[in-house]
Enzyme design. Structure first.
Site, short mmCIF file in Angstrom:
data_model
loop_
_atom_site.label_atom_id
_atom_site.label_comp_id
_atom_site.label_asym_id
_atom_site.label_seq_id
_atom_site.Cartn_x
_atom_site.Cartn_y
_atom_site.Cartn_z
N ARG A 90 0.86 -1.19 0.00
CA ARG A 90 0.00 0.00 0.00
C ARG A 90 0.89 1.23 0.00
NH1 ARG A 90 -4.85 -1.91 -1.24
NH2 ARG A 90 -5.22 -3.80 -0.06
N LEU A 92 1.56 4.77 1.39
CA LEU A 92 1.21 5.44 2.64
C LEU A 92 0.78 6.87 2.35
CD1 LEU A 92 4.25 4.29 4.81
CD2 LEU A 92 1.93 3.35 4.82
N ASN A 106 12.08 0.89 3.03
CA ASN A 106 11.28 -0.06 2.24
C ASN A 106 12.22 -0.97 1.45
OD1 ASN A 106 9.04 -1.27 1.05
ND2 ASN A 106 8.79 0.33 -0.50
N THR A 107 11.79 -2.19 1.25
CA THR A 107 12.53 -3.09 0.36
C THR A 107 11.80 -3.16 -0.96
OG1 THR A 107 11.30 -5.06 1.06
CG2 THR A 107 13.28 -4.51 2.32
N HIS A 108 12.55 -3.36 -2.04
CA HIS A 108 11.92 -3.42 -3.36
C HIS A 108 12.64 -4.43 -4.23
CE1 HIS A 108 9.37 -2.02 -6.57
NE2 HIS A 108 10.43 -1.97 -7.36
N ASP A 140 9.87 8.03 0.73
CA ASP A 140 9.46 9.43 0.61
C ASP A 140 8.06 9.45 0.02
OD1 ASP A 140 9.68 9.02 -2.11
OD2 ASP A 140 11.30 10.47 -2.42
N GLY A 142 7.06 9.81 -2.98
CA GLY A 142 6.89 9.27 -4.32
C GLY A 142 6.69 7.76 -4.25
N ASP A 144 8.47 4.53 -4.55
CA ASP A 144 9.80 3.92 -4.57
C ASP A 144 10.86 4.89 -5.10
OD1 ASP A 144 8.77 1.48 -3.58
OD2 ASP A 144 8.14 0.91 -5.59
#
Ligand code: GAR
Length: 215
Positions: A90, A92, A106-108, A140, A142, A144
């Site tokens: 999701r 945020l 965050n992991t991507h 942030d 945006g 990712d």
């Protein structure tokens, strides 16, 4: 000891790796709570480790902002030093990001800024690239697009499908996440400084950074 809240949506393999790493007394971070936007399989890992958990069901809120306000209220109970988005699928609301950034990472499953969004693995395959990767970033407002803290290339092999490629990316992602959290906990990585020294979006040439909705 760095206290960490982990937010998930799915299987929680990154969460599991972090819990396993934190079981080592020399690892100076501990997961204090696990949250999710739905009934997630990853809750089982929290339960196994005796870590409290909470759910803020996306489907029960009228807007992203209302959902985010409840998530914020839950996090406030635990006052973690760091929030890790570990497969939380999701976006945020800006209010929550502004409240936590840069102490929210965050992991991507792609080599950002390549293939941002909810389908990083699928999009890399569709683009026909020969290598993708894994990234850990500061969140942030945006999609990712935050400062990159760690990333590594992972090859795309002939015949790969989403499952095989994601399975090759995930161990790399786990290793990067564990190392980033370790470096934050030891003071080796200063999120404030990493955030401040990141290239401002306005200085990035148009077209270098693409965005797509994650949910
Ligand atoms: C991970 O690969 C994570 O990077 C990805 O979801 C997976 C969750 O796996 N997140 C995103 O794509 C966010 N844009 P897990 O639940 O087994 O840790």
């Amino acid at each position: 000891m760095l206290t960490v809240a982990v937010l998930i949506s799915g299987t929680g393999s990154n969460l599991r790796a972090l819990l396993d790493a934190a079981a080592d007394p020399d690892y100076r971070a501990e997961v204090v709570v696990v949250g999710a936007d739905r009934e997630a399989d990853g809750f089982a890992h929290a339960e196994e480790y005796g870590i409290p958990s909470f759910m803020v069901p996306w489907a029960q809120f009228a807007s992203r902002e209302e959902w985010g306000a409840e998530l914020s209220a839950q996090l406030a109970v635990w006052r973690p030093d760091l929030v890790v988005l570990s497969g939380l699928m999701r976006l945020l609301p800006a209010s929550l990001v502004d409240e936590w950034s840069p102490r929210i990472i965050n992991t991507h499953p792609a080599y950002l800024p390549e293939f941002p969004g909810a389908h990083g693995v699928r999009d890399a395959l569709a683009a026909g690239v020969r290598q993708s990767g894994a990234s850990v970033i500061i969140v942030d407002n945006g999609v990712d697009s935050g400062p990159i803290l760690a990333q590594e290339r992972v090859p795309v092999l002939p015949g790969d499908d989403q499952h095989t490629l994601h399975d090759r990316i995930k161990p790399v992602e786990r290793r990067l996440l564990i190392d980033v959290v370790r470096r934050i906990a030891s003071g080796e990585l200063d999120l404030q400084a990493a955030s401040a020294s990141a290239v401002a979006p306005s200085t990035v040439a148009e077209g270098d950074v693409s965005a797509s909705p994650a949910s």
